[in-house]
Design an enzyme around this catalytic site. Structure first.
Site, short mmCIF file in Angstrom:
data_model
loop_
_atom_site.label_atom_id
_atom_site.label_comp_id
_atom_site.label_asym_id
_atom_site.label_seq_id
_atom_site.Cartn_x
_atom_site.Cartn_y
_atom_site.Cartn_z
N MET A 273 -15.36 -48.40 29.32
CA MET A 273 -14.87 -49.70 28.88
C MET A 273 -14.27 -49.56 27.50
O MET A 273 -14.89 -49.05 26.58
CB MET A 273 -16.02 -50.72 28.87
N GLU A 274 -13.03 -50.07 27.36
CA GLU A 274 -12.21 -49.81 26.19
C GLU A 274 -12.49 -50.72 25.00
O GLU A 274 -11.56 -51.09 24.26
CB GLU A 274 -10.73 -49.92 26.56
N ASN A 275 -13.74 -51.07 24.74
CA ASN A 275 -14.06 -51.87 23.56
C ASN A 275 -13.37 -51.23 22.35
O ASN A 275 -13.47 -50.04 22.11
CB ASN A 275 -15.57 -51.88 23.32
N GLY B 290 -16.61 -46.85 34.95
CA GLY B 290 -16.44 -45.48 34.48
C GLY B 290 -16.46 -45.46 32.97
O GLY B 290 -17.05 -44.59 32.34
N HIS C 6 -5.68 -47.56 25.98
CA HIS C 6 -5.92 -49.01 25.90
C HIS C 6 -5.99 -49.51 24.46
O HIS C 6 -5.81 -50.72 24.22
CB HIS C 6 -7.25 -49.35 26.57
N GLU D 159 -3.98 -51.75 33.02
CA GLU D 159 -4.55 -50.63 33.75
C GLU D 159 -3.50 -49.66 34.29
O GLU D 159 -3.69 -48.45 34.24
CB GLU D 159 -5.44 -51.14 34.89
N HIS E 188 -7.50 -42.23 29.04
CA HIS E 188 -7.21 -43.56 29.59
C HIS E 188 -7.71 -44.65 28.64
O HIS E 188 -6.97 -45.58 28.31
CB HIS E 188 -7.89 -43.70 30.96
N GLU E 189 -8.95 -44.51 28.19
CA GLU E 189 -9.52 -45.55 27.33
C GLU E 189 -8.80 -45.61 25.98
O GLU E 189 -8.60 -46.69 25.42
CB GLU E 189 -11.01 -45.31 27.13
N GLU F 160 -15.92 -57.18 29.73
CA GLU F 160 -14.76 -57.39 30.59
C GLU F 160 -15.23 -57.66 32.01
O GLU F 160 -16.10 -56.94 32.52
CB GLU F 160 -13.85 -56.16 30.58
#
Length: 674
Positions: free
Chosen positions: A284-286, A282, A322, A341, A318-319, A147
């Site tokens: 990454m929402e892979n 911080g 997503h 976000e 948070h992730e 991203e």
């Protein structure tokens, strides 16, 4: 999320950016990658299934820092070679790979066979290398960060969020490393000699390229099944699996919570969380393989502070939010980044509150998210939530506090305007309609409007498309028996007292009013000035932003503030979030030159002995800021120090620097002492 900067303004420069032509679109990538962890290189090949939408002799896709060796057009099943490419070239500024064929390709379904070489770079993006120590010796990990526009550094692709496809990944790696991708392992093959292993993974659901991931390194892990049967695993550095147990607990609980909230089962059979030594963001929402900076996921139950534990918990939640809002339903283009976000930030707090209700996490939201957004959005250099994005450079610039914190704050505001149940009903409709596809902001407004039977788009237009936010100037104009009449006037709020404001924006402001007698009422302010009647006795305090649910500030008259000071502050006054709000607004008004500092300091004095965490933190932040401003004026500074001591002395006497025998410790006490 990405690292969020303070407030960069998106530039007008578009470098060499061009949108991809739409004559060819991908449907499935079947790729194989083999990283060389000694030489810092990798080789790749893929069969990409494509749809040709209009006859063409040229196929254009993204590629950056890759050496593409050959491209062959094949039949849709990949079995028959139709024609080789006659020319492979690059548009470097546009980051395009241009493949030309001799004969026009008719409309229909085909496949492209490709191979390339690449570098495991040290730029913390694309397919890159991360270094760490194992048993005192240096080791190298290969990891991805795609991203916003860096998948093109690992494999040639249509690297825009709207070009969703499925992905079938194969990794050939050293046999002493673990390899993880988005999907579970379908087959593992150990090669002759035992030095390398091939991992073949299941095919993924349709998703955007920026969510693809592959990680090759040394890991320990802890794992569990969620109550709904999703295998959840936390990968840690070797010897530190115990530090993954907190994240595992949070992830397993949050995943089930989100399934219930969104009304859609988690779409993948597994959910992996990986600690990465060198990581720019911080986390990454892979999809199915979320990567984290080590400090955001590793928690030692014996020594980690509450603050770091809360920060880790928030990041994990948070992730995982997503996985639905961003991965399942994805923004059409980066202009609508805030949908990803802002919403994930809002939902992270809902999940944390579900897993750890004793933390009272929404109190922290008001100060640390809502308050931060109010501070930065009051600058002249701010930008709207929705920013037109033209180039990859501009994408990076809008990963900022406005997208995250203001986005979350206005979503929280809207949730309470519609009521939380109706709001989530609309969200479920939105996700169901746009799952495995793409959407824009107006699609969310349409779903919420349908659920609430209200015009949400008109209500929210000024909040997302205009910069800044309003301040309400409030004065009492006609006290009556049993009721009081107030005049409210809205203007854009700017924190710089010297800033000239000519902004004519009229916000639709959902105002929640609360009184000392417990009477509550709502008002939707649509005009420059409104007159409102409130059921309140003379001399009672009246709060015009109950629980800080609205994204605006209030500037009450001195008379109204005296009523708050007399009856509203301290533990026996209004609720602690309303006390925080009055303190925050008063110091902001003083800083902007809209009221005097003395009034704000009177509010601070009236908070003497207040031990509520959000109030204490708001007091400490504002008094520290004022003291810093006047540190070179000895006379004023001495007076300010006296106010600080007077305000916090009772709290110190009660709490001390360490827990006292016979006094019940609250969750927030350790943080207050820090």
């Amino acid at each position: 999320p990405r690292n969020i900067s303070q407030l960069p303004m998106p530039s007008s420069a578009t470098s060499g950016f061009k949108p991809l032509p739409k004559d060819v679109t991908p449907t499935c990538y079947r790729m194989s990658l083999e990283p060389d962890l000694d030489k810092f290189t990798f080789i790749g090949s893929q069969l990409v299934e494509i749809t040709v939408n209009a006859p063409t002799t040229t196929v254009v896709m993204h590629s950056l820092e890759l050496d593409v060796k050959e491209v062959v057009l094949k039949s849709a099943d990949g079995a028959t070679e139709l024609q080789p490419s006659v020319k492979i070239s690059y548009d470097v500024p546009a980051e395009f790979l241009i493949v030309e064929f001799k004969n026009a390709i008719p409309k229909g379904s085909y496949a492209l066979q490709m191979s390339w070489n690449g570098t495991l770079n040290d730029k913390l993006k694309g397919f890159y290398r991360s270094t760490y120590q194992l048993h005192g010796k240096p080791r190298v990990m290969a990891v991805t960060q795609f991203e916003a526009t860096y998948a093109r550094m690992a494999f040639p692709c249509w690297d825009e969020p709207a070009y969703k496809a499925t992905f079938e990944v194969t990794l050939v790696v050293p046999s002493d490393r673990t390899a993880v991708s988005n999907m579970p392992i379908k087959r593992k093959i150990t090669h002759t000699g035992g030095k390398t292993v091939t991992y073949q993974y299941d095919i993924s659901p349709k998703m955007s390229t920026y969510l693809v991931a592959f990680i090759v390194g040394d890991f320990d892990y802890v794992s569990t099944l969620t109550e709904n049967g999703v295998r959840t695993t936390v990968y840690t550095p070797p010897g530190k699996s115990h530090m993954g147990r907190h994240a595992l607990h949070v992830a397993s609980k949050a995943l089930a919570f989100f399934e219930e909230q969104f009304g859609i089962k988690y779409p993948l059979p597994k959910s992996d969380l990986l600690a990465i030594p060198d990581f720019a963001a911080g986390a990454m929402e892979n999809w199915g393989a979320v990567t984290y900076r080590e400090t955001r996921i590793l928690i030692d139950a014996k020594i980690s502070t509450l603050a770091s534990t809360i920060r880790s918990t928030r990041t994990v939640c948070h992730e995982l939010a997503h996985m639905w809002f961003g991965n399942l339903a994805t923004m059409q283009w980066w202009t609508h980044l805030w949908l990803n976000e802002g919403f994930a930030r809002f939902m992270e707090f809902k999940a944390v509150d579900h897993v750890f209700p004793e933390w009272k996490i929404w109190d922290k939201f008001v100060q640390e998210v809502h308050g931060l957004a109010l501070s930065l959005d009051a600058l002249k250099s701010t930008h709207p939530i929705e920013v037109e994005v033209h180039s990859p450079e501009e994408v990076d610039e809008i990963f900022d506090i406005i997208s995250y914190a203001k986005g979350a704050s206005i979503i929280r505001m809207l949730s309470h305007v519609l009521t939380p149940d109706v709001f989530m009903d609309g969200v479920r409709q939105y996700l169901d309609k746009h799952k495995y596809a793409n959407a824009e902001t107006h699609h969310l407004w349409e779903a919420l409007s349908k659920a609430a039977n209200k015009d949400v788009a008109t209500l929210m237009k000024s909040w997302t498309q205009e910069e800044g936010y309003p301040v309400l100037t409030i004065k009492e104009i006609d006290p009556k028996a049993g009721a009081r009449v107030f005049e409210l006037t809205q203007n854009r709020f700017l924190s710089d007292p010297g800033a000239e404001e000519k902004d004519a924006t009229l916000w639709q402001i959902p105002i929640k009013i609360a009184t000392q007698s417990g009477v509550k009422s709502d008002l939707l302010m649509t005009k420059k000035t409104e007159v409102v009647t409130v059921e309140a006795k003379e001399g009672e305090w009246v709060c015009f932003n109950d629980n800080q649910l609205g994204f605006y500030r209030c500037c009450p008259s001195s008379t109204l503030l005296k009523q708050v000071i007399s009856n509203g502050m301290g533990p026996k006054g209004m609720g602690e979030i309303n006390r925080l709000g009055h303190l925050s607004d008063a110091f902001a008004m003083a800083g902007a030159g809209l009221s005097d500092l003395g009034t704000a300091l009177d509010l601070a004095r009236a908070s003497k002995g207040d031990d509520a965490y959000p109030v204490v933190m708001e007091l400490a932040d504002n008094l520290a800021s004022v003291c810093k401003r006047y540190k070179n004026d000895k006379h004023i500074y001495t007076g300010l120090q006296a106010i600080v001591q007077e305000t916090f002395a009772p709290l110190y006497e009660e709490m001390g620097w360490e827990a006292k025998a016979g006094r019940e410790e609250r969750v927030s006490d350790a943080t207050i002492r820090q």
